[in-house]
Design a protein around this motif. Structure first.
Motif: not given
Ligand code: SAH
Length: 248
Positions: A146, A141, A168, A187, A240
């Motif tokens: 975002l 992670s 991402v 996420t 994420v």
């Protein structure tokens, strides 16, 4: 990062908390169970495991080497593991996650929650590539941008605190440029942040009731400022999970 360790106060602040990074048991379990063709009893390394909330979940599935540089975290983890009858499945390893002792056999799975930023996402993945078997997985992670156009206040804060926060797609591109296939991203829900921050707020209040050095006060202010920003803008930046596979 290893030559720029956080202070003891910083470590001790997090020591008594249930976990040292935002996470969600349901997400951990479901990503783990979705990994295609993971062996029955996989060899796993949990990088930057902290006091091991997720390590205990991983140990229900396989044999885990729990890696952290802070020994008191590993001691707490092993106490928790004993309570759950899982200690036989966990080997604590005091080491930097980018300096694993030579000769460790490659594993089926490297897991890392909320920790890779300490050595750098790209640097970490590059180093971990050879620690997983061909066909093995890295599930990591990473704090991620975002939204395309975050409001100025939150953008300025994170550009200063963690300028490496990328979208991402860019992190997937980095992973792929190293040789991984990016199988899935996920996420963390906002509830994971609430669960992470709420005991921190209680602890800050408790500590402010006693005497603090200016440096300690500065650290608490910083933590508090981060909490404020994340609570105000929960959808702009977040954690994420990247589910990556080293090709067989
Ligand atoms: N995975 C845990 C802890 C995340 S906090 C959770 O989600 O709750 C990050 C952890 O990384 C801390 O436990 C810290 O002690 C550890 N750490 C920091 N730098 C490290 C390094 N270079 N190598 C290994 N662990 C490190």
């Amino acid at each position: 990062m290893t030559d720029n360790l956080p202070s003891l106060f910083f470590f001790s602040f997090y020591e008594s908390l249930p976990r040292q990074g935002p996470g969600d048991d349901h997400v951990t379990r479901s990503l783990l169970s979705d990994l295609p063709d993971l062996p029955e009893y996989p060899g796993i390394m949990d990088m930057g495991c902290g006091t091991g909330h997720q390590t205990l979940i991983l140990a229900e599935r396989g044999k885990v080497t729990a890696v952290d540089i802070h020994k008191p975290f590993l001691d707490t983890l092993m106490k928790r593991a004993e309570e759950k009858n899982l200690s036989e499945r966990i080997t604590p390893l005091i080491s930097s996650m980018d300096a694993i002792p030579e000769g460790m056999p490659p594993v089926d799975l490297i897991w890392s929650e909320g920790a890779v930023y300490l050595i750098g996402f790209e640097e970490g993945l590059r180093y971990w590539y050879s620690l997983v078997k061909p066909g093995g997985y890295v599930v990591v992670s990473e704090f991620t941008r975002l939204s395309d156009n975050p409001p100025e206040e939150v953008f300025r804060f994170w550009s200063n605190e963690y300028p490496q926060a990328r979208p991402v797609e860019e992190n997937c591109r980095i992973a792929e440029s190293i040789g991984f296939c990016c199988l899935q991203t996920c996420t963390l829900p906002v509830s994971a942040w609430t669960r992470f921050y709420s005991p921190q707020k209680d602890k800050i209040m408790l500590l402010r009731g006693g005497s603090l050095t200016p440096e300690e006060e500065r650290i608490l202010n910083e933590i508090e400022q981060e909490i404020g920003i994340q609570e105000k803008y929960p959808d702009e930046y977040g954690y994420v999970f990247y589910v990556l596979q080293r090709p067989a």
